[in-house]
Design a protein around this motif. Structure first.
Motif, mmCIF file in Angstrom:
data_model
loop_
_atom_site.group_PDB
_atom_site.id
_atom_site.type_symbol
_atom_site.label_atom_id
_atom_site.label_comp_id
_atom_site.label_asym_id
_atom_site.label_seq_id
_atom_site.Cartn_x
_atom_site.Cartn_y
_atom_site.Cartn_z
ATOM 1 N N ILE A 3 -14.765 43.134 -1.657
ATOM 2 C CA ILE A 3 -15.436 42.346 -2.315
ATOM 3 C C ILE A 3 -16.684 42.624 -2.450
ATOM 4 N N THR A 4 -17.758 42.751 -3.082
ATOM 5 C CA THR A 4 -19.001 42.944 -3.912
ATOM 6 C C THR A 4 -19.499 41.828 -3.189
ATOM 7 N N LEU A 5 -20.861 41.805 -2.576
ATOM 8 C CA LEU A 5 -21.638 40.652 -2.103
ATOM 9 C C LEU A 5 -23.323 40.773 -2.029
ATOM 10 N N GLY A 65 -20.511 35.588 10.828
ATOM 11 C CA GLY A 65 -21.451 34.833 10.169
ATOM 12 C C GLY A 65 -20.625 34.146 9.239
ATOM 13 N N ALA A 66 -21.635 32.349 9.437
ATOM 14 C CA ALA A 66 -21.046 31.203 7.685
ATOM 15 C C ALA A 66 -21.238 32.094 6.977
ATOM 16 N N GLY A 67 -22.671 32.622 6.993
ATOM 17 C CA GLY A 67 -23.234 32.347 5.513
ATOM 18 C C GLY A 67 -22.682 33.249 4.651
ATOM 19 N N ILE A 68 -22.149 34.587 5.362
ATOM 20 C CA ILE A 68 -21.521 35.213 4.262
ATOM 21 C C ILE A 68 -20.052 34.493 3.466
ATOM 22 N N VAL A 69 -19.625 33.690 4.175
ATOM 23 C CA VAL A 69 -18.071 32.908 4.269
ATOM 24 C C VAL A 69 -18.508 32.792 2.832
ATOM 25 N N TRP A 70 -19.718 31.727 3.085
ATOM 26 C CA TRP A 70 -19.980 30.624 2.227
ATOM 27 C C TRP A 70 -20.687 31.011 0.702
ATOM 28 N N ALA A 71 -21.148 31.954 0.989
ATOM 29 C CA ALA A 71 -22.113 33.313 -0.323
ATOM 30 C C ALA A 71 -20.660 33.587 -0.982
ATOM 31 N N ALA A 72 -19.442 34.009 -0.331
ATOM 32 C CA ALA A 72 -18.579 34.521 -0.825
ATOM 33 C C ALA A 72 -17.760 33.371 -1.625
ATOM 34 N N LYS A 73 -17.791 32.361 -0.907
ATOM 35 C CA LYS A 73 -17.223 31.522 -1.625
ATOM 36 C C LYS A 73 -17.940 30.838 -3.071
ATOM 37 N N ALA A 74 -19.637 30.633 -2.213
ATOM 38 C CA ALA A 74 -20.243 29.942 -3.253
ATOM 39 C C ALA A 74 -20.279 31.299 -4.892
ATOM 40 N N LEU A 75 -20.102 32.358 -4.461
ATOM 41 C CA LEU A 75 -19.847 33.691 -5.631
ATOM 42 C C LEU A 75 -18.810 33.743 -6.257
ATOM 43 N N GLY A 76 -17.837 32.937 -5.654
ATOM 44 C CA GLY A 76 -16.787 33.265 -6.754
ATOM 45 C C GLY A 76 -15.125 34.246 -5.990
#
Ligand code: UDP
Length: 243
Positions: A3-5, A65-76
């Protein structure tokens, strides 16, 4: 499966698939760079093009890191699971014993890499650890270390000199041509028993960062990147919604 985050290419592979991918690097030979990325480093890369370039040139970047997993989910663009440096290290060590790979450990205060090697060896008696080096070598010692790496020819070099220093170091030393070079931050401290991971329940509720803040309060400045990162993700999300 990437994915691109926020400008960084991140793998969405599960742990086992990640281990298989890394195995293939060893079969192929030549240099490969493995990064386990957390929010702090991804935030830093937003204003450090060289770091972003290193991240995007790596062969695999896992969502640590939980932050990356959260961001990936938040950005679909959800990833399948979190693949942390310490868990990936332990999984690779198991595979290394099974496949007879040679391992070298670099980083941590004097004695830490040796102690980590001893602990790994106790658990995996057939594991081949060909060298251990502390993370505060003088430039002369670094030259000697590089010479030894060429002689010992490890399949995997774990570099534990902190992020993003280790990512820059790996990039600068790619000509060592080690099939897998992976930055593992404080993992050798954990394996050596010098540092503790957060209890499982805290990991589950994504509060590992809080545990680290309590145990290492001097890190608070670095950790301020986390709320800044979250705010950036929220801004990106709102922009996406506006379109
Ligand atoms: N470290 C090192 N050499 C250095 C700086 C740091 O070996 O020049 C080691 C340090 O002893 C620690 C590890 O790097 O064991 C991880 O440091 P830190 O907790 O700052 O990094 P992170 O886990 O956030 O990547």
């Amino acid at each position: 499966m990437n994915i691109t985050l926020l400008g960084a290419k991140i793998s969405s592979k599960k742990m086992q698939e990640t281990v298989s991918e890394i195995s293939s690097y060893i079969t192929k030979g030549s240099f490969h760079h493995v990064i386990t990325l957390n929010a702090e480093i991804l935030y830093r890369a937003q204003t450090d093009p060289e770091l972003m370039e290193i991240v995007n040139a790596a062969d695999i970047v896992t969502p640590d890191g939980a932050g990356i997993v959260w961001a990936a989910k938040a950005l679909g663009k959800p990833v399948q699971e979190r693949v942390t440096g310490i868990d990936l290290t332990l999984a690779l060590v198991e595979e290394a014993q099974r496949k007879g790979w040679r391992l070298a450990l670099y980083g941590g205060k004097p004695g830490v890499a040796r102690e980590a090697a001893n602990n790994l060896q106790k658990k995996h008696p057939k594991l081949k650890i060909v060298g251990t080096y502390h993370g505060y070598l003088s430039s002369k010692e670094q030259d000697e270390f590089r010479r030894e790496m060429t002689e010992l020819n490890p399949n995997i070099l774990l570099v534990a000199i902190g992020a993003p220093k280790q990512e820059f170091w790996i990039r600068e030393n790619k000509e060592l041509d080690i099939p897998v070079m992976m930055g593992v931050g404080g993992s050798l401290d954990v394996i050596a028993g010098k540092a503790k991971r957060a209890p499982k329940w805290m990991q589950k509720v994504h509060m590992e960062w809080f545990y680290r803040l309590i145990r290492e309060p001097w890190r608070y400045k670095r950790m301020l990147a986390l709320p800044k990162f979250m705010w950036l993700v929220i801004k990106v999300k709102l922009k996406i919604k506006d379109r």
